[in-house]
Each structure stands twice: as C-alpha cells, then as structure tokens.
Design an enzyme around this catalytic site. Structure first.
Site, short mmCIF file in Angstrom:
data_model
loop_
_atom_site.label_atom_id
_atom_site.label_comp_id
_atom_site.label_asym_id
_atom_site.label_seq_id
_atom_site.Cartn_x
_atom_site.Cartn_y
_atom_site.Cartn_z
N ASP A 84 0.75 -1.24 0.03
CA ASP A 84 0.12 -0.04 0.01
C ASP A 84 0.89 1.42 0.00
OD1 ASP A 84 1.07 -0.72 2.57
OD2 ASP A 84 -0.62 0.88 3.42
N GLU A 178 0.24 -1.39 5.75
CA GLU A 178 1.34 -0.68 6.62
C GLU A 178 1.07 0.65 6.92
OE1 GLU A 178 5.33 0.89 7.86
OE2 GLU A 178 3.85 1.73 6.20
ZN ZN Z 1 6.81 2.27 4.07
#
Ligand code: ZN
Length: 413
Positions: A84, A178
């Site tokens: 992401d 994340e």
């Molecule tokens: Zn990162």
C-alpha cells in the site's frame, strides 16, 4: 550493480494506485491494494518462475519462495515489502526521471509550481550524478514502499537467473495496510515459514533499523457539570478546563516538538469538548520499555488524583499498548543484525543505526515470533508530493539483499 529491469518495474508499479484507507471496514483496506497484489505482483512472480506463490487471504499477503540451491540446511531468511501507499493523492501518478542530477539545482515536479530544493531537502546534495525519480507535483510517488516491492522482485529475478550465487530457501511477502498500521497484526508467520526476516522499507543506503519506539495510546473522556455561568460559582465543572488542567500536569518538555534522538514524549493528538463533555486523545512514545511504563503510570496517577479530588470518576481513562521496541527482542538475536551489518560493509556502505522515532511492521512481527529488522530501500521524503527516490540507492538495496543471501548460506556451512 545495475539491474536493467528495476526501473521499468518500479515505474510500472507506482502508476498502479494501491493506497490504503484507514476508514475502511474491509481487509486489506482497499480493493485496489488487493488488485495490485493479485494482478500485478503475483503475475510478475509467476513470470519469474518462483515457487509456492499464493495469496494468503487471511493475512492479505502475497507469499512466494526462492528455492534453495545448496544441498545443506540454511536458516530460512525472509524479506517483506508493503504493497500500500500513504494517505495522499495517489490517483494517476506520473513518475518523472531526472538523470545525472547536478547536486545543487532545484528539481521541478512535472510542470507544477512545486520544486525539490536542496536548500529545503539537503539529502539531495548526496545524489550528484545520480538518477532522481519524483512525482509530478499533485500526487505522491509511492516509492514507500514500491521501492521495496520492486527491489524484492528484482532480487528474486537475479537469484533465479544466477544459479552460481549460492543461497538457502528465501521467502518473500508483499503485505497490506502498513501505512494505516493494521497490516502486520494479520500476518501469518507460520505460512510465511521464515526463521527471521527483514522489511525493506527504509531511507538512504546505509540505514539499518533495529530499534524503534515502544508505544501506547490513551484517551480521556471527561464529564463536566454545565450550569448557567451567572450562577456557576462552586457548581460548574468545565470539562474543557479539566482537560487543560490534566494536560498541564504532563512534563512540559516531553512533547514531539521539543524532543528528538532517544527522547520520548506524550503527544496530545486531539482535544474536542464543551463545558459538558470533553475528549482527549494522546499517544505515548519511549525507547525504553520501563520508560513507557513510567509514563503510563504518570498518566494513571494524575487521573486518579484528579478523580479523588472530584470525589467521583469524572475522568474516564482508556489506555492500551500499541507496539514495543524491537531492540529488546533483537538483542537476543544479534546474529541477524550482524548479517545485515556484514552485507552493508561488504557493499562499502557507512552504517547508520539511529533508532526509528516510530514503529515499523517489524516491531509487531518481531513480537509475533519473527525477528524482523528493517533495511533501506532508497526512499526519501516519504508520504507526500515531495517524495523521491534514487535509482542508484535502489540498485544498492538489491546488492545488499544478494550479499545477505550469500552470507547467510556461507554461515550455515
Ligand atoms: Zn513504508
């Protein structure tokens, strides 16, 4: 070493929007992120002929294996990169390549009004003669962590095509979410099947992260007593004022804006309220686990003291731990940190082990039983329009991973 497919691969990946969304109820948080994993990353791994390629739906992760090419047992090493990108416009990313940068000029971001200015971003001066990749002013670049994603795949491509480079079994994971801090908790350590791993999601060549903050969060809900201000004397309890009084009892210096290096802090993130009711949200950070506990105890004691003075639980405290400094665990596995150090040294890099004033996916994974420091990926100015990366830094990251693979096999002989 130059890897001819790395740049085209990186450019292809940053053009795919895979931004995560902290307000989403689904996992991974966005369909576009999952599409990037399944339709782009998995396809490329299949083309390279890796083994055991699969999507672990529960973990929201693509897993793949580079098979061992030695006839003895080698501890299984893993590498992870997150799929992401950060919370900034990532629609229609138009990467711009600036070759042979002169180390002093401003770099215009596309034809926008925005520039990368070495006076503002002094790291740029380190990249004289190198190739800088930026976005075009209205989006982020997404090098965080598409640097890591494209480096992992380029590393795999190199090992698959160079059987003379000897290595044990290596596992790769491409993880979700994340940037919204929720990906790692779903990770399937067992399916991943590595003895230890590295996230590849860091800054300039030489940076090696194995120390992070320990972290907790708390909120206060304050119930006031609202009476007409004209007749308030001795009766009104202004919830906003109670919040201010609480805040003023925290150490004044220990705030993000006054601290750096190894200093921890209390950070008031939001404060909403009326006379009747107020709500405060804080995070607490400290490099020492004891320090974190002391800070939590201080909060509890202030709240207890204030409630005792009110004679009732006017302030409701909720507090929970978020993650812990991975250094506390990694100190038991310094051979893993040493493996990275030796690979950096072999590549002639100056090692920078300044602790991270934040957490990484590795902070959680390390406490889930997968020791997991972080190595550099060549990312600069993460999370906004000024994000850039340097092609030579990305090459270096792949060099380091190849060194680590060889060293790890060498050590197991
Ligand atoms: Zn990162």
């Amino acid at each position: 070493m130059e890897y001819p497919n790395l740049l085209p691969r990186f450019l292809k990946y940053v053009k795919v929007n895979s931004r995560s969304d902290e307000h989403s109820d689904r996992f991974p948080s966005t369909e576009r992120e999952e599409n990037f994993q399944k339709n782009v990353i998995m396809k490329d791994l299949e083309d390279l002929g890796l083994s055991d390629i699969h999507y672990n739906q529960k973990a929201g992760s693509v897993i793949a294996e580079i098979p061992s090419n030695v006839d003895y047992d080698v501890p299984v090493m893993g590498f992870l990169a997150h799929s992401d990108t950060a919370d900034f416009n990532s629609e229609n990313v138009k990467p711009q390549i600036h070759e042979n940068y002169d180390g002093k000029s401003k770099i215009q971001l596309g034809d926008s009004e925005f520039y990368l200015d070495p006076k503002v971003f002094p790291h740029l001066k380190n990249y004289k003669g190198q190739t800088i990749i930026t976005a075009s002013g209205d989006t982020l670049l997404g090098g965080d962590d598409k640097c890591g994603v494209s480096e992992l795949i380029t590393f795999a491509e190199y090992l698959m095509n160079h059987p003379e480079v000897k290595h044990g079994k290596i596992r790769l994971a491409f993880t979700p979410d994340e940037e919204i801090g929720t990906g790692a908790e779903h990770f399937d350590v067992k399916d991943f099947g590595a003895d230890f791993a590295f996230t590849v999601d860091g800054e300039a060549p030489g940076k090696l992260d194995w120390g992070t903050f320990s972290a907790a969060q708390f909120s206060l809900d304050i119930q006031g007593v609202n009476v007409h201000p004209a007749v308030a004397k001795g009766q009104m309890i202004n919830a906003v004022q109670v919040g201010i009084d609480f805040h003023n009892q925290l150490p004044e210096h220990d705030r993000p804006e006054h601290t750096d290096g190894r200093e921890g802090f209390f950070h008031l993130m939001s404060f909403n309220g009326t006379v009747d009711n107020a709500h405060l949200d804080y995070i607490i950070r400290d490099f020492e686990r004891d320090g974190l506990e002391e800070r939590k105890n201080l909060v509890k004691s202030i709240v207890d003291k204030m409630n005792a003075e009110f004679g009732t639980e006017r302030i409701k405290l909720k507090m929970w731990d978020q993650y812990y400094n991975m250094a506390d665990e990694l100190k038991k596995h310094m051979d893993i940190v040493d493996l990275a150090r030796d690979a950096y040294k072999a590549e002639g890099l100056k090692i920078n082990e300044d602790p991270v004033r934040g957490g990484t996916d590795g902070s959680q994974l390390t406490y889930m039983g997968l020791p997991c420091p972080n190595i550099f990926a060549g990312e600069e100015n993460m999370h906004g329009r000024y994000e850039y990366t340097v092609l030579e830094s990305m090459y270096k990251a792949v060099d380091v991973m190849i060194q680590m693979a060889e060293l790890n096999a060498e050590r197991a002989k």
